[in-house]
Design a protein around this motif. Sequence first.
Motif: not given
Length: 115
Positions: A28-31, A49-53, A73-75, A99-102
């Motif tokens: 995932i780009v822009g995670l 639950a949430a885990i930020a970049n 690690k590969a997200l 992500t940064a795009w939605g």
Amino acid sequence: QVQLVESGGDSVQPGGSLRLSCTASRSIVGLRAMKWYRQSPGKERELVAAIANGGNIRYGDFVEGRFRISRDKALKETYLDMNSLKVEDTARYYCNVNTAWGDYWGQGTQVTVSS
């Protein structure tokens, strides 16, 4: 476009444990964050639950130390380890990637806790 697939939902007795997994179709780009939500009939969807970049983690108040979110690690994968499950944890659990795009959502996996 990113597809998310959840797995690991099941029927368990109170006090039991489950591990939910969410797999993304690609890295995932822009995670910004990977999250788990849940929704039960007649109730609003709520954050589990949430885990930020950057690695910051937060949980819903109802978790009370029973659940643990993690990711690879590969997200591409996120996990939710749930212990000491209660009847009120019964819900459909959804994976969300911000992500940064939605946002992207999976179809959910059902967790049922009953005796």
